[in-house]
Design a protein around this motif. Structure first.
Motif, mmCIF file in Angstrom:
data_model
loop_
_atom_site.group_PDB
_atom_site.id
_atom_site.type_symbol
_atom_site.label_atom_id
_atom_site.label_comp_id
_atom_site.label_asym_id
_atom_site.label_seq_id
_atom_site.Cartn_x
_atom_site.Cartn_y
_atom_site.Cartn_z
ATOM 1 N N PHE A 110 -25.301 -44.793 -13.848
ATOM 2 C CA PHE A 110 -26.620 -45.600 -12.380
ATOM 3 C C PHE A 110 -27.039 -45.353 -11.754
ATOM 4 C CE2 PHE A 110 -21.447 -46.026 -13.227
ATOM 5 C CZ PHE A 110 -21.280 -47.597 -13.034
ATOM 6 N N SER A 111 -28.062 -46.310 -11.189
ATOM 7 C CA SER A 111 -29.031 -45.945 -10.233
ATOM 8 C C SER A 111 -29.007 -46.835 -9.046
ATOM 9 C CB SER A 111 -30.467 -46.584 -11.022
ATOM 10 O OG SER A 111 -30.527 -48.394 -10.854
ATOM 11 N N PHE A 112 -29.469 -46.715 -7.938
ATOM 12 C CA PHE A 112 -28.777 -46.955 -6.607
ATOM 13 C C PHE A 112 -30.342 -48.218 -6.637
ATOM 14 C CE2 PHE A 112 -28.987 -46.687 -2.341
ATOM 15 C CZ PHE A 112 -27.539 -47.441 -2.102
ATOM 16 N N ASP A 113 -30.130 -49.364 -5.541
ATOM 17 C CA ASP A 113 -31.219 -50.146 -5.316
ATOM 18 C C ASP A 113 -31.139 -50.356 -4.332
ATOM 19 O OD1 ASP A 113 -29.348 -52.232 -5.035
ATOM 20 O OD2 ASP A 113 -29.183 -53.455 -6.434
ATOM 21 N N GLY A 114 -30.725 -49.344 -3.229
ATOM 22 C CA GLY A 114 -30.787 -49.808 -2.082
ATOM 23 C C GLY A 114 -29.563 -50.260 -1.436
ATOM 24 N N THR A 115 -28.692 -51.026 -2.020
ATOM 25 C CA THR A 115 -27.809 -52.064 -1.810
ATOM 26 C C THR A 115 -26.620 -51.810 -2.714
ATOM 27 O OG1 THR A 115 -28.844 -54.055 -1.373
ATOM 28 C CG2 THR A 115 -26.902 -54.118 -0.929
ATOM 29 N N ASN A 116 -26.881 -51.790 -4.257
ATOM 30 C CA ASN A 116 -25.539 -51.512 -4.662
ATOM 31 C C ASN A 116 -26.508 -50.781 -6.457
ATOM 32 O OD1 ASN A 116 -24.252 -53.262 -4.187
ATOM 33 N ND2 ASN A 116 -25.717 -55.375 -4.352
ATOM 34 N N TYR A 117 -24.999 -50.191 -7.126
ATOM 35 C CA TYR A 117 -25.495 -48.992 -8.337
ATOM 36 C C TYR A 117 -25.232 -50.358 -9.052
ATOM 37 C CZ TYR A 117 -24.772 -45.010 -5.708
ATOM 38 O OH TYR A 117 -24.921 -44.145 -4.716
ATOM 39 N N LEU A 118 -26.564 -49.554 -10.251
ATOM 40 C CA LEU A 118 -26.664 -51.043 -11.399
ATOM 41 C C LEU A 118 -26.409 -49.967 -12.359
ATOM 42 C CD1 LEU A 118 -27.217 -53.145 -12.648
ATOM 43 C CD2 LEU A 118 -30.017 -52.819 -12.219
ATOM 44 N N GLN A 119 -25.616 -50.057 -13.102
ATOM 45 C CA GLN A 119 -25.259 -49.382 -14.278
ATOM 46 C C GLN A 119 -25.954 -49.784 -15.322
ATOM 47 O OE1 GLN A 119 -21.217 -50.304 -16.659
ATOM 48 N NE2 GLN A 119 -21.904 -47.732 -17.518
ATOM 49 N N ASP A 120 -27.966 -48.473 -15.665
ATOM 50 C CA ASP A 120 -28.570 -49.199 -16.142
ATOM 51 C C ASP A 120 -29.142 -48.001 -17.125
ATOM 52 O OD1 ASP A 120 -29.657 -47.768 -14.006
ATOM 53 O OD2 ASP A 120 -31.108 -49.993 -13.582
#
Ligand code: RET
Length: 276
Positions: free
Chosen positions: A71-81
């Protein structure tokens, strides 16, 4: 489409994995420390518990890393990328630990050689089949027929294991003392209750519409089930091994019991024992 988790959802899984690592590590140390209190004739069960939590500790360290890397954190959510989350560690872990857990239960009973052998062979084959058949379903699409079919196929050996534990083993319990019989009986229900969580976690993605919630339920479900099925189960098996050691008059096991000094009549008061 990539999975999006809220910060809370991501952390719930992260902390559940962290909790499992702490539990497995603590259980590993504990089983090593109490080993000497158990009669050498009943130590094989403790050895197996120790191996199970050591194997699980290793796998959860890997699972934990794999989750973080996915996952990476985009400032609000965690995106499974990131890198794909490796579900395989869990199944490899089970492939090793489930036969060992079943062996724990069988060896602590000290049945005849022939009976022990036959139970170990059949339970190991069934456990291996259950896990191998579950794997293709685990990695297939949540709503696919494949997930259902593999799930059902995997349930067949699972039912066979329950049959052996409840019906066949029940017949062998007659030879055990009252205390041991009660403990083993309780243990079988613990197996039923905790192993039952695994198929529930497996079907989570098929019954929960929200993809993020389903993933959290599945991961947290497996994590909790693993703590109950490995360290807790190991503690209960230790209880049986200690009860048997006491029945056989093994000194260190008797000391373990009397450390809670009932001689004063007060269960909270510890009585010092002079070496005999
Ligand atoms: C699967 C696939 C769906 C059907 C069934 C399953 C059962 C899994 C079980 C796993 C037990 C694991 C343990 C691990 C502890 O170390 C494979 C999820 C019935 C019962 C006890």
């Amino acid at each position: 489409m990539e999975l999006l988790l809220s910060e809370g959802q991501y952390n719930l899984v992260y902390n559940a994995f962290s909790f499992v690592i702490a539990s497995m590590g603590a259980a590993l140390i504990f089983f090593l420390l109490v080993r000497s209190k158990v009669d050498p004739r009943h130590r094989m069960a403790i050895t197996l518990s120790t191996l199970v939590v050591a194997i699980a500790l290793y796998h959860y360290l890997r699972i934990f890393d794999s989750w973080s890397a996915a996952f990476s954190f985009d400032g609000t959510n965690y995106l499974q990328d990131g890198e794909p989350f490796n579900e395989g560690y869990r199944y490899v872990d089970w492939l090793l630990t489930v036969p060992l857990l079943l062996a724990e239960l069988v060896v602590v009973l000290k049945l005849t050689k022939g009976k022990t052998r036959s139970l170990l062979i059949r339970l190991t084959i069934a456990a291996t089949a259950m896990i191998l058949l579950g794997w293709p379903g685990e990695v297939s699409d949540p709503d696919s027929t494949a997930r259902t079919v593999w799930g059902v196929l995997s349930t067949l050996p699972f039912l066979y294991i329950l049959y052996v534990l409840f019906v066949e083993l029940g017949r062998s319990l007659g030879r055990q003392s009252d205390t041991v019989r009660k403990l083993v009986d309780g243990l079988r229900y613990v197996i039923l209750a905790t192993w039952g969580v695994y198929p529930l976690a497996y079907i989570a993605p098929s019954v929960i519409d929200d993809e993020a919630k389903a993933e959290v339920a599945r991961q947290v479900g497996y994590a909790i089930a693993d703590v109950l099925a490995k360290p807790l189960f190991g503690l209960l098996v230790l209880g049986i091994a200690l009860a048997k050691s006491r029945e056989d008059g093994y000194g260190p096991a008797l000391d373990a019991e009397h450390a809670h000094g009932d001689e004063t009549g007060d269960p909270d008061v510890e009585v010092a024992h002079s070496p005999t």
